[in-house]
Design an enzyme around this catalytic site. Structure first.
Site, PDB file in Angstrom:
ATOM      1  N   LYS A   1      -1.676  -5.547   3.048  1.00 39.83           N
ATOM      2  CA  LYS A   1      -1.156  -4.003   3.656  1.00 39.83           C
ATOM      3  C   LYS A   1      -2.234  -3.129   3.646  1.00 39.83           C
ATOM      4  O   LYS A   1      -3.282  -3.270   3.047  1.00 39.83           O
ATOM      5  CB  LYS A   1      -0.109  -3.634   2.472  1.00 39.83           C
ATOM      6  CG  LYS A   1       0.613  -2.152   2.873  1.00 39.83           C
ATOM      7  CD  LYS A   1       1.682  -1.754   1.789  1.00 39.83           C
ATOM      8  CE  LYS A   1       2.326  -0.675   2.052  1.00 39.83           C
ATOM      9  NZ  LYS A   1       3.414  -0.300   0.994  1.00 39.83           N
TER      10      LYS A   1
ATOM     11  N   SER B   1       8.147   0.477   3.006  1.00 38.50           N
ATOM     12  CA  SER B   1       6.950   0.571   3.932  1.00 38.50           C
ATOM     13  C   SER B   1       6.140  -0.449   4.035  1.00 38.50           C
ATOM     14  O   SER B   1       5.328  -0.635   5.048  1.00 38.50           O
ATOM     15  CB  SER B   1       6.089   1.720   3.055  1.00 38.50           C
ATOM     16  OG  SER B   1       5.655   1.305   1.978  1.00 38.50           O
TER      17      SER B   1
ATOM     18  N   SER C   1       9.456  -0.609  -1.822  1.00 40.63           N
ATOM     19  CA  SER C   1       8.760  -0.870  -0.318  1.00 40.63           C
ATOM     20  C   SER C   1       8.073  -2.293  -0.411  1.00 40.63           C
ATOM     21  O   SER C   1       7.679  -2.672   0.706  1.00 40.63           O
ATOM     22  CB  SER C   1       7.481   0.112  -0.260  1.00 40.63           C
ATOM     23  OG  SER C   1       7.996   1.279   0.375  1.00 40.63           O
TER      24      SER C   1
HETATM   25  N1  GLN Z   1      11.253   4.286   0.746  1.00 43.01           N
HETATM   26  C1  GLN Z   1      10.573   5.055  -0.487  1.00 43.01           C
HETATM   27  C2  GLN Z   1      10.064   6.417   0.109  1.00 43.01           C
HETATM   28  O1  GLN Z   1       9.738   6.366   1.235  1.00 43.01           O
HETATM   29  C3  GLN Z   1      10.050   3.773  -1.055  1.00 43.01           C
HETATM   30  C4  GLN Z   1       8.791   3.703  -0.591  1.00 43.01           C
HETATM   31  C5  GLN Z   1       7.716   2.885  -1.580  1.00 43.01           C
HETATM   32  O2  GLN Z   1       8.252   1.936  -2.199  1.00 43.01           O
HETATM   33  N2  GLN Z   1       6.364   3.089  -1.084  1.00 43.01           N
HETATM   34  O3  GLN Z   1       9.508   6.730  -0.681  1.00 43.01           O
END
Ligand code: GLN
Length: 476
Positions: free
Chosen positions: A70, A145, A169
């Site tokens: 990532k 994400s 995410s």
């Molecule tokens: N979708 C969640 C957010 O927008 C989790 C994101 C994540 O785990 N980095 O914060």
């Protein structure tokens, strides 16, 4: 071996093929480098021009099986932009601990994967570098994400990948792409060199084609790191999972996370797997996590609060992009941040600074922290009676690109079933759980802190019984 044969192998199978002498690390790397360079899903933000000059360290257990990483993991000399314009062109002078550990173990860097900006999002549509497409249906999101990592693994352009999970995410994109994603216990994996979103929640973990690969990769990620003050390491080793049955395993199904709001097709697949677990010897009972319905509200106070503090360092002076400056220092900050951050990041910085401001701190931040403690207590009570808490991973299958971008609250609901475990700091895995309307769904198992080995074993037994076939995603 042909490129098609090589990229059809799981990581564990590729290791065996190298050990047998059927292929070697360079041939395997080149096969994947070609696949990553030809990717049409926008899953990659950077792919190297050539295979690494150095062979994997002698005897390295992962034998040179390449790894997609990532974007937010710092990689020395290689763009590390966390999906943000504000870090455009940033090439860090050092590498994240977990990426160096994996390289040492024999998993060299195959590419940097697309993500929501600073890991804020559930669909990858918040990336400054464009959305990622879901390989099962290119009109749909891969989740987020860590959507680039998930799409790359699901499409077969990477054998495996790492991502980060702050509120879901890793697990949610894994579910939406039909692969395995594991969020480890908070503190098990070093955060050093991970571009921070919400430091008390962020945790790196594997995204893989199967449970065996998740165990293999995780085994080389965990460990104490003196450079991360919240790192505690992992007691013992991560074992290769072998369980075929679930005899004596007690599964708790939290009423709060397995009914209302979950799409019927996803719920149907979840309930079918509960029956399968029963056939494998598990006992299934309803349980309660009474504070779980408040998890999203607490998360969307705490995560933005931490983000607003973490993102204060992007001032146009020290990293990445700097706005053309006609005025003074304050104008340089303002312009760099206005131009560099996307809408969701700005929304969260505003929310976070507000909830941390004097006069509001107790009402928002303080209260959210107390809810967080209650959620952790709910899980502790559940684990007195159950080995694992199980839920659908995400409330729906992959949705259409653009369908939720204008509705942040609808987007936030994606993490309804994953955020509680993040707040409690406990490990959880998502495994492919069959299809609904031709699209993948996920089954989530969560256990007490440091129960990764038990989780992997149970997940493996279920995976073998389910027999999910992910090749349709790879054929796309
Ligand atoms: N979708 C969640 C957010 O927008 C989790 C994101 C994540 O785990 N980095 O914060």
């Amino acid at each position: 071996m042909s490129v098609a044969e090589l990229t059809a192998l799981s990581a564990a199978q590729a290791i065996e093929a190298i050990e047998r002498g059927d292929t070697d690390a360079t041939e395997l790397f080149e096969a994947y480098r070609g696949a990553a360079a030809a990717d049409e899903l926008n899953a990659y933000l950077w792919v190297p021009d050539a295979a690494p000059e150095q062979a994997p360290p002698v005897g390295a257990p992962l034998r040179g099986v390449p790894l997609a990483v990532k974007d937010l993991f710092c990689t020395q000399g290689v763009p590390s932009q966390a999906g943000s314009k504000i870090l455009e062109g940033y090439r860090p002078p050092y590498t994240a601990t977990v990426v160096s550990k994996l390289a040492q173990a024999g998993a060299p860097l195959l590419g940097k994967t697309n993500q929501d900006e600073f890991a804020m999002g559930s669909s990858n549509e918040n990336s400054a570098y464009g959305p990622v497409l879901n390989p099962w249906d290119r009109a749909r999101v891969p989740g987020g994400s860590s959507g680039g990592s998930a799409a790359a693994v699901a499409a077969g352009s990477a054998p495996w990948a790492i991502g980060t999970d702050t509120g879901g995410s890793i697990r949610q994109p894994a579910a939406l792409c039909g692969i395995v994603g594991l969020k480890p216990t908070y503190g098990a994996v070093s955060r050093y060199g991970m571009i921070a979103f919400a430091s008390s929640l962020d945790q790196a973990g594997p995204l893989t084609r199967d449970v065996t690969d998740a165990a293999l990769l995780l085994g080389h990620m965990v460990g104490h790191d003196a450079r991360d003050s919240t790192s505690v390491g992992f007691p013992g080793e991560i074992a290769r999972p072998t369980a075929r049955a679930l005899a004596g395993i007690r599964l708790g199904v939290p009423e709060e996370l397995s009914g209302e709001g979950i799409e019927p097709g996803v719920l149907g697949a979840f309930n079918a797997t509960l029956r399968l677990a029963e056939q494998l010897g598990a006992t299934i009972e309803t349980c309660h996590l009474p504070h779980a319905p408040h998890a999203l509200s607490a998360y969307y106070v705490l995560a933005p609060a931490e983000a607003s503090s973490n993102l204060a360092r992007y001032d146009g002076v020290r990293y990445g992009r700097r706005a053309h400056n006609g005025g003074g220092l304050l104008e340089l900050y303002t312009r760099s941040r206005s131009e560099g951050f996307g809408a969701e990041v700005k929304r969260r910085v505003m929310l976070g600074t507000y909830s941390l401001s004097s006069g509001y701190y107790e009402a928002y931040y303080g209260r959210a922290q107390r809810v967080r403690t209650k959620i952790a207590e709910d899980f502790r009570a559940a684990f007195d009676r159950f080995d694992f808490v199980v839920t659908p991973t995400a409330p729906s299958v992959a949705f259409e690109l653009g369908s939720k971008v204008d509705d942040p609250l609808a987007m936030y609901l994606n993490d309804y079933c994953t955020v509680p475990m993040s707040l409690a700091g406990i490990p959880a895995i998502s495994i492919p759980n069959g299809l609904s309307d031709g699209l993948p769904t996920g089954f989530q198992l969560a256990g007490p802190a440091f129960s990764e080995n038990a989780i992997l074993d149970a997940a493996y037994a279920l995976e073998q019984a389910l027999g999910f076939d992910g090749s349709a995603g790879r054929a796309a």
